[in-house]
Design a protein around this motif. Sequence first.
Motif, PDB file in Angstrom:
ATOM      1  N   LEU A   1     -56.395  42.258 -18.164  1.00  0.00           N
ATOM      2  CA  LEU A   1     -57.804  42.009 -17.867  1.00  0.00           C
ATOM      3  C   LEU A   1     -58.631  43.120 -18.502  1.00  0.00           C
ATOM      4  CD1 LEU A   1     -57.541  40.910 -14.140  1.00  0.00           C
ATOM      5  CD2 LEU A   1     -57.884  39.468 -16.143  1.00  0.00           C
ATOM      6  N   PRO A   2     -59.816  42.866 -18.922  1.00  0.00           N
ATOM      7  CA  PRO A   2     -60.556  41.600 -18.848  1.00  0.00           C
ATOM      8  C   PRO A   2     -60.024  40.579 -19.853  1.00  0.00           C
ATOM      9  CG  PRO A   2     -61.845  43.229 -20.027  1.00  0.00           C
ATOM     10  CD  PRO A   2     -60.607  43.934 -19.535  1.00  0.00           C
ATOM     11  N   ALA A   3     -60.268  39.309 -19.536  1.00  0.00           N
ATOM     12  CA  ALA A   3     -59.775  38.233 -20.394  1.00  0.00           C
ATOM     13  C   ALA A   3     -60.731  37.051 -20.360  1.00  0.00           C
ATOM     14  CB  ALA A   3     -58.387  37.785 -19.943  1.00  0.00           C
ATOM     15  N   VAL A   4     -60.714  36.294 -21.449  1.00  0.00           N
ATOM     16  CA  VAL A   4     -61.394  35.005 -21.533  1.00  0.00           C
ATOM     17  C   VAL A   4     -60.287  33.963 -21.618  1.00  0.00           C
ATOM     18  CG1 VAL A   4     -62.863  33.500 -22.946  1.00  0.00           C
ATOM     19  CG2 VAL A   4     -63.448  35.912 -22.675  1.00  0.00           C
ATOM     20  N   VAL A   5     -60.355  32.954 -20.759  1.00  0.00           N
ATOM     21  CA  VAL A   5     -59.348  31.897 -20.742  1.00  0.00           C
ATOM     22  C   VAL A   5     -60.058  30.564 -20.919  1.00  0.00           C
ATOM     23  CG1 VAL A   5     -57.554  30.743 -19.379  1.00  0.00           C
ATOM     24  CG2 VAL A   5     -57.822  33.231 -19.232  1.00  0.00           C
ATOM     25  N   SER A   6     -59.642  29.808 -21.943  1.00  0.00           N
ATOM     26  CA  SER A   6     -60.197  28.466 -22.108  1.00  0.00           C
ATOM     27  C   SER A   6     -59.214  27.497 -21.451  1.00  0.00           C
ATOM     28  CB  SER A   6     -60.428  28.128 -23.578  1.00  0.00           C
ATOM     29  OG  SER A   6     -59.219  27.943 -24.269  1.00  0.00           O
ATOM     30  N   VAL A   7     -59.747  26.600 -20.652  1.00  0.00           N
ATOM     31  CA  VAL A   7     -58.906  25.715 -19.853  1.00  0.00           C
ATOM     32  C   VAL A   7     -58.855  24.322 -20.456  1.00  0.00           C
ATOM     33  CG1 VAL A   7     -59.368  27.020 -17.747  1.00  0.00           C
ATOM     34  CG2 VAL A   7     -60.783  25.061 -18.292  1.00  0.00           C
ATOM     35  N   SER A   8     -57.718  23.672 -20.268  1.00  0.00           N
ATOM     36  CA  SER A   8     -57.559  22.290 -20.707  1.00  0.00           C
ATOM     37  C   SER A   8     -57.891  21.371 -19.534  1.00  0.00           C
ATOM     38  CB  SER A   8     -56.130  22.048 -21.188  1.00  0.00           C
ATOM     39  OG  SER A   8     -55.237  22.105 -20.110  1.00  0.00           O
ATOM     40  N   ASN A   9     -57.926  20.094 -19.781  1.00  0.00           N
ATOM     41  CA  ASN A   9     -58.269  19.164 -18.704  1.00  0.00           C
ATOM     42  C   ASN A   9     -57.147  19.015 -17.688  1.00  0.00           C
ATOM     43  OD1 ASN A   9     -56.642  17.870 -20.516  1.00  0.00           O
ATOM     44  ND2 ASN A   9     -57.738  15.938 -20.488  1.00  0.00           N
ATOM     45  N   GLU A  10     -55.990  19.619 -17.918  1.00  0.00           N
ATOM     46  CA  GLU A  10     -54.897  19.569 -16.959  1.00  0.00           C
ATOM     47  C   GLU A  10     -55.064  20.577 -15.829  1.00  0.00           C
ATOM     48  OE1 GLU A  10     -54.220  19.988 -20.295  1.00  0.00           O
ATOM     49  OE2 GLU A  10     -53.279  18.098 -20.843  1.00  0.00           O
ATOM     50  N   LEU A  11     -56.054  21.456 -15.911  1.00  0.00           N
ATOM     51  CA  LEU A  11     -56.205  22.532 -14.933  1.00  0.00           C
ATOM     52  C   LEU A  11     -56.725  22.015 -13.608  1.00  0.00           C
ATOM     53  CD1 LEU A  11     -56.101  25.674 -14.527  1.00  0.00           C
ATOM     54  CD2 LEU A  11     -58.555  25.598 -14.856  1.00  0.00           C
ATOM     55  N   GLY A  12     -55.893  22.024 -12.596  1.00  0.00           N
ATOM     56  CA  GLY A  12     -56.274  21.835 -11.203  1.00  0.00           C
ATOM     57  C   GLY A  12     -57.049  20.586 -10.851  1.00  0.00           C
ATOM     58  N   GLN A  13     -57.292  20.467  -9.579  1.00  0.00           N
ATOM     59  CA  GLN A  13     -58.098  19.397  -9.019  1.00  0.00           C
ATOM     60  C   GLN A  13     -59.448  19.984  -8.609  1.00  0.00           C
ATOM     61  OE1 GLN A  13     -57.281  16.155  -8.797  1.00  0.00           O
ATOM     62  NE2 GLN A  13     -55.440  16.682  -9.946  1.00  0.00           N
ATOM     63  N   PRO A  14     -60.523  19.229  -8.806  1.00  0.00           N
ATOM     64  CA  PRO A  14     -61.826  19.759  -8.396  1.00  0.00           C
ATOM     65  C   PRO A  14     -61.909  19.909  -6.883  1.00  0.00           C
ATOM     66  CG  PRO A  14     -62.015  17.487  -9.150  1.00  0.00           C
ATOM     67  CD  PRO A  14     -60.612  17.909  -9.398  1.00  0.00           C
ATOM     68  N   ARG A  15     -62.609  20.952  -6.460  1.00  0.00           N
ATOM     69  CA  ARG A  15     -62.863  21.146  -5.032  1.00  0.00           C
ATOM     70  C   ARG A  15     -64.328  20.827  -4.784  1.00  0.00           C
ATOM     71  NH1 ARG A  15     -60.629  27.110  -4.337  1.00  0.00           N
ATOM     72  NH2 ARG A  15     -62.478  27.320  -5.610  1.00  0.00           N
ATOM     73  N   TYR A  16     -64.588  19.930  -3.877  1.00  0.00           N
ATOM     74  CA  TYR A  16     -65.957  19.515  -3.613  1.00  0.00           C
ATOM     75  C   TYR A  16     -66.489  20.280  -2.407  1.00  0.00           C
ATOM     76  CZ  TYR A  16     -64.752  15.897  -6.893  1.00  0.00           C
ATOM     77  OH  TYR A  16     -64.353  15.242  -8.025  1.00  0.00           O
ATOM     78  N   PRO A  17     -67.745  20.706  -2.479  1.00  0.00           N
ATOM     79  CA  PRO A  17     -68.307  21.482  -1.365  1.00  0.00           C
ATOM     80  C   PRO A  17     -68.524  20.600  -0.145  1.00  0.00           C
ATOM     81  CG  PRO A  17     -69.996  21.012  -3.001  1.00  0.00           C
ATOM     82  CD  PRO A  17     -68.702  20.522  -3.571  1.00  0.00           C
ATOM     83  N   SER A  18     -68.450  21.255   0.998  1.00  0.00           N
ATOM     84  CA  SER A  18     -68.720  20.556   2.251  1.00  0.00           C
ATOM     85  C   SER A  18     -70.219  20.277   2.356  1.00  0.00           C
ATOM     86  CB  SER A  18     -68.276  21.421   3.438  1.00  0.00           C
ATOM     87  OG  SER A  18     -69.082  22.596   3.491  1.00  0.00           O
ATOM     88  N   SER A  19     -70.603  19.432   3.279  1.00  0.00           N
ATOM     89  CA  SER A  19     -72.031  19.134   3.492  1.00  0.00           C
ATOM     90  C   SER A  19     -72.793  20.404   3.825  1.00  0.00           C
ATOM     91  CB  SER A  19     -72.195  18.121   4.621  1.00  0.00           C
ATOM     92  OG  SER A  19     -71.594  16.902   4.262  1.00  0.00           O
ATOM     93  N   ARG A  20     -72.177  21.246   4.632  1.00  0.00           N
ATOM     94  CA  ARG A  20     -72.827  22.499   5.022  1.00  0.00           C
ATOM     95  C   ARG A  20     -73.087  23.382   3.802  1.00  0.00           C
ATOM     96  NH1 ARG A  20     -70.527  26.710   9.532  1.00  0.00           N
ATOM     97  NH2 ARG A  20     -72.197  28.219   9.302  1.00  0.00           N
ATOM     98  N   ASN A  21     -72.101  23.484   2.916  1.00  0.00           N
ATOM     99  CA  ASN A  21     -72.273  24.312   1.714  1.00  0.00           C
ATOM    100  C   ASN A  21     -73.278  23.703   0.741  1.00  0.00           C
ATOM    101  OD1 ASN A  21     -70.536  26.274   2.605  1.00  0.00           O
ATOM    102  ND2 ASN A  21     -68.768  25.459   1.507  1.00  0.00           N
ATOM    103  N   ARG A  22     -73.350  22.384   0.677  1.00  0.00           N
ATOM    104  CA  ARG A  22     -74.359  21.747  -0.178  1.00  0.00           C
ATOM    105  C   ARG A  22     -75.761  22.043   0.333  1.00  0.00           C
ATOM    106  NH1 ARG A  22     -71.034  16.410  -1.004  1.00  0.00           N
ATOM    107  NH2 ARG A  22     -71.490  16.336   1.192  1.00  0.00           N
ATOM    108  N   MET A  23     -75.935  22.001   1.650  1.00  0.00           N
ATOM    109  CA  MET A  23     -77.245  22.309   2.246  1.00  0.00           C
ATOM    110  C   MET A  23     -77.610  23.768   1.967  1.00  0.00           C
ATOM    111  SD  MET A  23     -78.384  19.580   3.770  1.00  0.00           S
ATOM    112  CE  MET A  23     -79.443  20.015   5.106  1.00  0.00           C
TER     113      MET A  23
END
Length: 166
Positions: A80-102
């Motif tokens: 570190l420090p590093a720059v990492v370019s990610v492919s579309n295979e990286l992880g599943q999206p995490r969606y914010p809760s209603s509380r966090n969106r508010m």
Amino acid sequence: ADGFRTARLLAAAIAELGDVDLVLCGRQGSDYDQGTVPAVLAELLDCALVTLASDVRADGDGVRVTRALPAGEEVVRASLPAVVSVSNELGQPRYPSSRNRMAARRNPPLEKQAADLLNDDSPRVELVQLFVPDVQGHGEMIEGDSPAAKAQALIAKLTEAGVIDA
């Protein structure tokens, strides 16, 4: 069209943030598919670059990255420090809760103008022309009584076209 300008702007914004250890970038833009920003950004920030990441994990004072390559996967470790370019295979999206969106609605985003980040904001790459090439595909069925006869006919056509010397 100017990935170098984009990288300069990002580097200036990151420098304003201070001590940044890891910058995650997309693999390439969905506009012109150049893929130059992560590499130029790493150069400007004077840090390691790892591309095509399908998994990124902290590893002591570095980062362990699994890379998605045509021949399989490769695991590398970068300081570190590093720059990492990610492919579309990286992880599943995490969606914010209603509380966090508010809560997010109450915090407006910080906006910066390019001129606030760079003294020389002039583009260094100019898009001269953008077009879809006219590609004419011609398919031809090769006739023959057997696979050997078809192969001979193909070789004759390729020889006639100057593609091969028979």
